[in-house]
Design an enzyme around this catalytic site. Structure first.
Site, PDB file in Angstrom:
ATOM      1  N   SER A 264       0.858  -1.185   0.000  1.00  0.00           N
ATOM      2  CA  SER A 264       0.000   0.000   0.000  1.00  0.00           C
ATOM      3  C   SER A 264       0.888   1.225   0.000  1.00  0.00           C
ATOM      4  O   SER A 264       2.078   1.151   0.329  1.00  0.00           O
ATOM      5  CB  SER A 264      -0.887  -0.008   1.254  1.00  0.00           C
ATOM      6  OG  SER A 264      -1.495   1.237   1.480  1.00  0.00           O
TER       7      SER A 264
ATOM      8  N   TYR B  19      -2.268  -0.408  10.592  1.00  0.00           N
ATOM      9  CA  TYR B  19      -2.318  -0.799   9.179  1.00  0.00           C
ATOM     10  C   TYR B  19      -0.991  -0.501   8.491  1.00  0.00           C
ATOM     11  O   TYR B  19      -0.398  -1.370   7.836  1.00  0.00           O
ATOM     12  CB  TYR B  19      -3.456  -0.059   8.490  1.00  0.00           C
ATOM     13  CG  TYR B  19      -3.605  -0.378   7.022  1.00  0.00           C
ATOM     14  CD1 TYR B  19      -4.270  -1.521   6.599  1.00  0.00           C
ATOM     15  CD2 TYR B  19      -3.073   0.470   6.047  1.00  0.00           C
ATOM     16  CE1 TYR B  19      -4.404  -1.825   5.256  1.00  0.00           C
ATOM     17  CE2 TYR B  19      -3.194   0.173   4.703  1.00  0.00           C
ATOM     18  CZ  TYR B  19      -3.864  -0.966   4.312  1.00  0.00           C
ATOM     19  OH  TYR B  19      -3.990  -1.265   2.975  1.00  0.00           O
TER      20      TYR B  19
END
Length: 302
Positions: A137, A150
């Site tokens: 990501s 995250y």
């Protein structure tokens, strides 16, 4: 030996129920691969099932299901061309307030599950000189507020990918990292709902400190998702990484990812802090947040 054609080869795609995973499974099947598409529920598999796509029940945090997948591959004469580690969850909250159980859950799914399935399938990939595709990501290079868990798992996945590449590249296995920015999938919407649920459990003091920030991040996430690329575009980048004879070590998905990852590479921390704060400024609520989060808290306890 990895080739540019998928005919007669297997690819495993984890987290294929929806979004990037489902689009990747469909795109790979169109290129002739036999895709073992990992899903959590049988109903998701029924929706995905098609020529060249074989749904398999797969929770990457469940060792028995990972071993069952390995046995399925071992019983097939076709070589394993690639493992696409796509499964993931998004859980956001300030470092102070996010329960430790949530930290462990995020790392279990977004990091340790990928390591477990990679360890299990690596012997087959070594035999075929295949490749591992890890879906990271933009959060693997830049951590926004409330993204501690995250982004922490994605930062770690980036490091693991580098280590693995340097271990197995001399043995013929390529390791590629995909770094998406905003993508229009259900994952972001679920992340906002989870963030609101967790925010509703904050103490009143924590709500005063972080309530407006949580709402601003959720608003930014909503707008970034709405303007993001499609899962089909992300899938095209992943297919390229799977099929290109000599892939790059990293691919970005979307202009936002390309720009922000480049900025994270060259700007000092304080400059990045300023950019983060400025991007959130217009998303902060104009009214006090206490009432909003208190109403959420009532909904949680009722």
């Amino acid at each position: 030996m990895t080739t540019s054609t998928g005919k007669g080869s297997i690819v495993v795609v984890t987290g294929a129920s929806t979004g990037i995973g489902a689009s990747t499974a469909r795109a790979l099947s169109r290129h002739g691969f036999h895709v073992l598409a990992g899903v959590r529920r049988a109903g998701d598999g029924d929706t995905l099932r098609a020529n060249g796509i074989e749904p398999v029940i797969l929770d990457i945090t469940e060792p028995t299901q990972v071993q069952a997948l390995a046995a399925r591959i071992a019983a097939d004469p076709r070589p394993l061309h690639a493992l696409v580690n796509n499964a993931g969850i998004q859980v956001n909250g300030p470092v102070e307030t996010l329960p430790m159980a949530q930290w462990r859950r995020v790392f279990d799914v977004n990091l340790f599950g990928h390591v477990a399935i990679t360890q299990t399938l690596l012997p087959a990939l070594l035999r075929s000189e295949g490749r591992v595709i890890n879906i990271s990501s933009i959060g693997g290079k830049l951590a926004m507020p409330t993204y501690g868990a995250y982004a922490g798992a994605k930062f770690a996945l980036e490091a693991v990918s580098d280590a693995l590449r340097r271990e197995v590249s001399p043995l013929g296995v390529e390791v590629v990292v995909i770094q998406p920015g905003g993508v229009r999938t259900q994952m972001a919407a679920r992340g906002v709902a989870t963030a609101n649920h967790l925010a509703a459990q904050m103490t009143s003091d924590q709500e005063t400190r972080y309530g407006g920030l949580v709402q601003a991040v959720n608003s930014l996430m909503d707008s970034g998702t709405a303007s993001g690329v499609t899962s089909e575009l992300a899938a095209r980048v992943i297919v390229k990484a799977v099929m290109t004879p000599r892939p790059r070590t990293r691919y970005t998905v979307g202009r936002d990812a390309a720009l922000l990852i480049r900025l994270a590479r060259v700007l000092p921390d304080r400059a990045l802090d300023h950019l983060s704060a400025r991007s959130l400024r217009s998303h902060h609520p104009r009214t006090p947040t206490v009432g909003v989060l208190s109403r959420l808290r009532v909904g949680v306890s009722s």
